[in-house]
Design an enzyme around this catalytic site. Structure first.
Site, PDB file in Angstrom:
ATOM      1  N   ASP A 183      -0.981  -9.350   7.736  1.00 36.27           N
ATOM      2  CA  ASP A 183      -0.555 -10.487   6.937  1.00 36.27           C
ATOM      3  C   ASP A 183       0.318 -11.376   7.820  1.00 36.27           C
ATOM      4  O   ASP A 183       0.974 -10.903   8.740  1.00 36.27           O
ATOM      5  CB  ASP A 183       0.229  -9.968   5.725  1.00 36.27           C
ATOM      6  CG  ASP A 183       0.512 -11.041   4.707  1.00 36.27           C
ATOM      7  OD1 ASP A 183       0.195 -12.214   4.960  1.00 36.27           O
ATOM      8  OD2 ASP A 183       1.066 -10.706   3.648  1.00 36.27           O
ATOM      9  N   PHE A 196       4.535 -14.588   2.844  1.00 31.89           N
ATOM     10  CA  PHE A 196       5.012 -14.168   1.528  1.00 31.89           C
ATOM     11  C   PHE A 196       6.355 -13.471   1.639  1.00 31.89           C
ATOM     12  O   PHE A 196       7.264 -13.695   0.839  1.00 31.89           O
ATOM     13  CB  PHE A 196       3.991 -13.244   0.860  1.00 31.89           C
ATOM     14  CG  PHE A 196       4.460 -12.699  -0.458  1.00 31.89           C
ATOM     15  CD1 PHE A 196       4.429 -13.476  -1.602  1.00 31.89           C
ATOM     16  CD2 PHE A 196       4.959 -11.406  -0.561  1.00 31.89           C
ATOM     17  CE1 PHE A 196       4.872 -12.985  -2.824  1.00 31.89           C
ATOM     18  CE2 PHE A 196       5.405 -10.903  -1.769  1.00 31.89           C
ATOM     19  CZ  PHE A 196       5.361 -11.700  -2.905  1.00 31.89           C
ATOM     20  N   ASP A 198      -5.818  -5.655  -0.830  1.00 32.90           N
ATOM     21  CA  ASP A 198      -4.692  -4.820  -0.418  1.00 32.90           C
ATOM     22  C   ASP A 198      -3.672  -4.848  -1.540  1.00 32.90           C
ATOM     23  O   ASP A 198      -3.602  -5.819  -2.306  1.00 32.90           O
ATOM     24  CB  ASP A 198      -4.045  -5.344   0.867  1.00 32.90           C
ATOM     25  CG  ASP A 198      -3.111  -6.516   0.587  1.00 32.90           C
ATOM     26  OD1 ASP A 198      -1.891  -6.299   0.476  1.00 32.90           O
ATOM     27  OD2 ASP A 198      -3.599  -7.658   0.430  1.00 32.90           O
TER      28      ASP A 198
END
EC number: 2.4.2.29
Length: 385
Positions: free
Chosen positions: A101, A105, A275
């Site tokens: 990632d 986030f 995920d």
């Protein structure tokens, strides 16, 4: 666990669809480090470990790929150190594919005193308060130092509900960052960069984001900014809005999702990759996912229950320990309880994905999902009788 022979897998990143059932599809992503059977669930190994699990266990359960996180790994142990130590695969003894990632986030949700502008985001570490700057280029650079096989663009993720202007501003910034990430990534044979469709719960913004990302001709496309507070029906509506605008010949990844029911409903709508921390986090808090639904081992009803979680499971954690023993471990905060329930949960998630792949190939995904939900409902009714 040894590295696969270099000639065992294709040297380029490829995706194929082997069978469809309505809008659902099953197939495979192939790359130098291995094949990812789709639809796939990726266990989350945020800080170079799937919590409470050995890498060999994760692999033996059927996982073809795990997820690592740029934000956490840039803070500890650091990307340059990771590169000196041989990269993330070697570091965590996982020679199979890894998706990272971008860290966007986590920057938004964990960091203190963050400041966002066109160039990127400046933030204070949640670990020690140190200040860091992450630009789109730096995010891709870090993921390259980690050595991940699938890298994600840096994006701005907005929690829902949010107003239209906030969602639109974040979506357009994410598109500009995607272009910069694409340039930074360049051409890396055998590896891939995915774009992230943003747009909150506004269909027109989602479509605009998807079309613009497709114009960048990336290897795959994620749907981000969901599972951040919106109801399931909104999430599903956004998938239905976006999916028709993504290429059929490239993988689709729904980020941060979710429950077993979320997975089934999303697979039915054409999603290939998932995920979520849910199965591992739930395991550490006494919750088991099984063919009999979700079981809270903290409940006193399990104190003298000699049955295993699932006598038919191939996973020893589900088959070889009584609910009474698991209840005891959970209530006494024993580490073994967290380990066994995490093992069980990841086994169930992988069994669910394997079941869906087989059902799609047989043209009976809807029946498989109905049978699965009926089994959950029947078991829940018996527990409450």
């Amino acid at each position: 666990m040894s590295e696969p022979a270099p000639a065992a897998f294709p040297q380029n990143f490829t995706f194929r669809v082997d069978a469809t059932d309505g809008t659902a599809r099953t197939g495979a992503i192939s790359m130098p480090r291995g094949v990812i059977r789709t639809p796939a669930f990726m266990p989350v190994g945020t800080a170079a470990t799937v919590k409470a699990m050995y890498p060999g266990q994760v692999r033996d359960l059927g996982a073809d790929v795990v997820l690592g996180n740029t934000y956490h790994l840039m803070l500890r142990p650091g990307p340059e150190r990771m590169a000196r130590l041989g990269g993330l695969h070697h570091f965590m003894n996982w020679p199979h594919p890894i998706l990272t990632d971008s860290g966007g986030f986590q920057v938004m949700s964990l960091s203190a005193l963050r400041k966002l502008d066109e160039q990127g985001v400046t933030f204070r570490s949640h670990v020690d308060g140190s200040t860091h700057h992450m630009s789109p280029e730096r995010s891709i650079e870090i993921q390259g130092l980690l050595g991940s096989d699938i890298q994600m663009q840096l994006d701005e993720c907005v929690r829902l509900p949010a107003d239209h202007d906030t969602i639109e501003k974040a979506m357009r910034l994410s598109l500009r960052w995607a272009e910069r990430c694409r340039v930074q990534f360049g051409e890396q044979p055998g590896k891939a960069m995915f774009g992230i469709v943003q747009g909150g719960d506004v269909p027109a913004l989602r479509v605009e984001s998807a079309r613009a990302l497709v114009d960048l001709d990336l290897k795959g496309y994620a749907i981000g900014g969901l599972a951040v507070g919106e109801p399931q029906d909104v999430m599903l509506a956004m998938i239905e809005t976006v999916a028709p605008h993504l290429p059929q010949a490239k993988p689709r990844y729904l980020m941060g999702v979710g429950t077993p029911d979320d997975l089934m409903r999303s697979v039915a709508r054409g999603i290939d990759m998932f995920d979520c921390v849910m199965p591992t986090r739930a395991g550490r808090h006494g919750l088991a996912y099984t063919r009999h639904g979700r079981i809270n081992l903290r409940n006193a009803r399990h104190g003298e229950d000699t049955r295993p979680l699932d006598e038919a499971s191939s996973c020893p954690a589900a088959r070889d320990y009584s609910r009474a023993y698991l209840h005891h471990l959970v209530r006494t905060d024993e580490i073994l309880g967290m380990m066994l329930l995490t093992w069980n949960n990841l086994a169930y998630y992988q069994e669910l994905m394997a079941g869906m792949r087989a059902a799609i190939a047989a043209g009976r995904l809807a029946d498989f999902c109905d049978e699965t939900r009926d089994a959950w409902a029947k078991a829940e009714a018996e527990r409450n009788a």
